[in-house]
Design a protein around this motif. Sequence first.
Motif, PDB file in Angstrom:
ATOM      1  N   UNK A 174      52.691  53.251  -8.999  1.00  0.00           N
ATOM      2  CA  UNK A 174      53.154  54.024 -10.150  1.00  0.00           C
ATOM      3  C   UNK A 174      53.240  55.497  -9.778  1.00  0.00           C
ATOM      4  N   UNK A 175      52.258  55.980  -9.042  1.00  0.00           N
ATOM      5  CA  UNK A 175      52.268  57.376  -8.600  1.00  0.00           C
ATOM      6  C   UNK A 175      53.426  57.621  -7.637  1.00  0.00           C
ATOM      7  N   UNK A 176      53.643  56.719  -6.700  1.00  0.00           N
ATOM      8  CA  UNK A 176      54.732  56.869  -5.730  1.00  0.00           C
ATOM      9  C   UNK A 176      56.084  56.882  -6.438  1.00  0.00           C
ATOM     10  N   UNK A 177      56.225  56.087  -7.486  1.00  0.00           N
ATOM     11  CA  UNK A 177      57.498  55.997  -8.208  1.00  0.00           C
ATOM     12  C   UNK A 177      57.915  57.352  -8.768  1.00  0.00           C
ATOM     13  N   UNK A 178      56.948  58.180  -9.100  1.00  0.00           N
ATOM     14  CA  UNK A 178      57.256  59.498  -9.666  1.00  0.00           C
ATOM     15  C   UNK A 178      58.081  60.360  -8.709  1.00  0.00           C
ATOM     16  N   UNK A 179      57.990  60.076  -7.415  1.00  0.00           N
ATOM     17  CA  UNK A 179      58.672  60.879  -6.401  1.00  0.00           C
ATOM     18  C   UNK A 179      60.002  60.279  -5.954  1.00  0.00           C
ATOM     19  N   UNK A 180      60.391  59.191  -6.584  1.00  0.00           N
ATOM     20  CA  UNK A 180      61.626  58.512  -6.213  1.00  0.00           C
ATOM     21  C   UNK A 180      62.711  58.780  -7.254  1.00  0.00           C
ATOM     22  N   UNK A 181      63.911  58.386  -6.944  1.00  0.00           N
ATOM     23  CA  UNK A 181      65.052  58.627  -7.831  1.00  0.00           C
ATOM     24  C   UNK A 181      64.894  57.825  -9.125  1.00  0.00           C
ATOM     25  N   UNK A 182      65.560  58.270 -10.189  1.00  0.00           N
ATOM     26  CA  UNK A 182      65.514  57.501 -11.439  1.00  0.00           C
ATOM     27  C   UNK A 182      65.967  56.049 -11.242  1.00  0.00           C
ATOM     28  N   UNK A 183      66.939  55.834 -10.380  1.00  0.00           N
ATOM     29  CA  UNK A 183      67.413  54.470 -10.112  1.00  0.00           C
ATOM     30  C   UNK A 183      66.304  53.632  -9.471  1.00  0.00           C
ATOM     31  N   UNK A 184      65.614  54.212  -8.493  1.00  0.00           N
ATOM     32  CA  UNK A 184      64.499  53.505  -7.839  1.00  0.00           C
ATOM     33  C   UNK A 184      63.360  53.264  -8.824  1.00  0.00           C
ATOM     34  N   UNK A 185      63.090  54.242  -9.670  1.00  0.00           N
ATOM     35  CA  UNK A 185      62.037  54.081 -10.680  1.00  0.00           C
ATOM     36  C   UNK A 185      62.359  52.905 -11.599  1.00  0.00           C
ATOM     37  N   UNK A 186      63.635  52.790 -11.974  1.00  0.00           N
ATOM     38  CA  UNK A 186      64.025  51.689 -12.848  1.00  0.00           C
ATOM     39  C   UNK A 186      63.867  50.351 -12.134  1.00  0.00           C
ATOM     40  N   UNK A 187      64.215  50.304 -10.858  1.00  0.00           N
ATOM     41  CA  UNK A 187      64.036  49.063 -10.088  1.00  0.00           C
ATOM     42  C   UNK A 187      62.559  48.664 -10.052  1.00  0.00           C
ATOM     43  N   UNK A 188      61.692  49.652  -9.866  1.00  0.00           N
ATOM     44  CA  UNK A 188      60.251  49.382  -9.828  1.00  0.00           C
ATOM     45  C   UNK A 188      59.786  48.852 -11.182  1.00  0.00           C
ATOM     46  N   UNK A 189      60.243  49.498 -12.240  1.00  0.00           N
ATOM     47  CA  UNK A 189      59.848  49.056 -13.581  1.00  0.00           C
ATOM     48  C   UNK A 189      60.341  47.639 -13.831  1.00  0.00           C
ATOM     49  N   UNK A 190      61.556  47.335 -13.407  1.00  0.00           N
ATOM     50  CA  UNK A 190      62.086  45.972 -13.562  1.00  0.00           C
ATOM     51  C   UNK A 190      61.234  44.963 -12.795  1.00  0.00           C
ATOM     52  N   UNK A 191      60.806  45.338 -11.594  1.00  0.00           N
ATOM     53  CA  UNK A 191      59.951  44.460 -10.788  1.00  0.00           C
ATOM     54  C   UNK A 191      58.631  44.194 -11.497  1.00  0.00           C
ATOM     55  N   UNK A 192      57.997  45.267 -11.991  1.00  0.00           N
ATOM     56  CA  UNK A 192      56.704  45.120 -12.664  1.00  0.00           C
ATOM     57  C   UNK A 192      56.862  44.300 -13.948  1.00  0.00           C
ATOM     58  N   UNK A 193      57.954  44.507 -14.672  1.00  0.00           N
ATOM     59  CA  UNK A 193      58.199  43.696 -15.865  1.00  0.00           C
ATOM     60  C   UNK A 193      58.378  42.227 -15.486  1.00  0.00           C
ATOM     61  N   UNK A 194      58.966  41.972 -14.325  1.00  0.00           N
ATOM     62  CA  UNK A 194      59.082  40.600 -13.832  1.00  0.00           C
ATOM     63  C   UNK A 194      57.714  39.990 -13.566  1.00  0.00           C
ATOM     64  N   UNK A 195      56.813  40.783 -13.011  1.00  0.00           N
ATOM     65  CA  UNK A 195      55.446  40.296 -12.778  1.00  0.00           C
ATOM     66  C   UNK A 195      54.771  39.963 -14.099  1.00  0.00           C
ATOM     67  N   UNK A 196      55.091  40.739 -15.131  1.00  0.00           N
ATOM     68  CA  UNK A 196      54.492  40.505 -16.443  1.00  0.00           C
ATOM     69  C   UNK A 196      54.912  39.142 -17.006  1.00  0.00           C
ATOM     70  N   UNK A 197      56.125  38.704 -16.704  1.00  0.00           N
ATOM     71  CA  UNK A 197      56.570  37.379 -17.168  1.00  0.00           C
ATOM     72  C   UNK A 197      55.681  36.271 -16.603  1.00  0.00           C
ATOM     73  N   UNK A 198      55.174  36.490 -15.384  1.00  0.00           N
ATOM     74  CA  UNK A 198      54.287  35.504 -14.760  1.00  0.00           C
ATOM     75  C   UNK A 198      52.855  35.599 -15.280  1.00  0.00           C
TER      76      UNK A 198
END
Length: 171
Positions: free
Chosen positions: A73-97
Amino acid sequence: YREWAWRELLALATDYPALKACLGRIPKEMQEGELCAPIAEKMLQIGQYPRVVKWVKTHYPKHRNAQLLPPMIEAARYLSPREQQKIMDTVEGWLHDAPQDAALLLHLGQMAYAKQLWGKAQGYLEASLRLEPTVHARLTLAKVFEQSQRHNDAQEQRRLALSAMDETAEH
């Protein structure tokens, strides 16, 4: 003793080439076990933000180690908005499991807060609090309420957080 030695070796790495050399010496089972989160934290410390994300994306699904989430989450702050969204999508995918994972919900709430998605942040944080009422989740939710101009709700979350801290201190 071996784990301590590997941790000391990890602590000495001050840049990526040194970390890469260190990882070449640490056994894979240690990297994927006890040292998984410290390795992610070291990558974060030396500014290897995309590598932190890749590391966590590789290792979190296997072991569900909640200690891996804060560095990502901390690393995501230093990445592009597009990369941040990809990370959030990944974490939301983990939440489905694992929809009942309070730590995962908390971290999603923090990510949504960082992206100024107040409604999404509130939903994740409230779900986390239903499962495991932590001071950290309450204080983050208070910040969300402040941003949403819900000052009374924010004050209530801070009061509940202080109450929980007082209970902990009494025990």
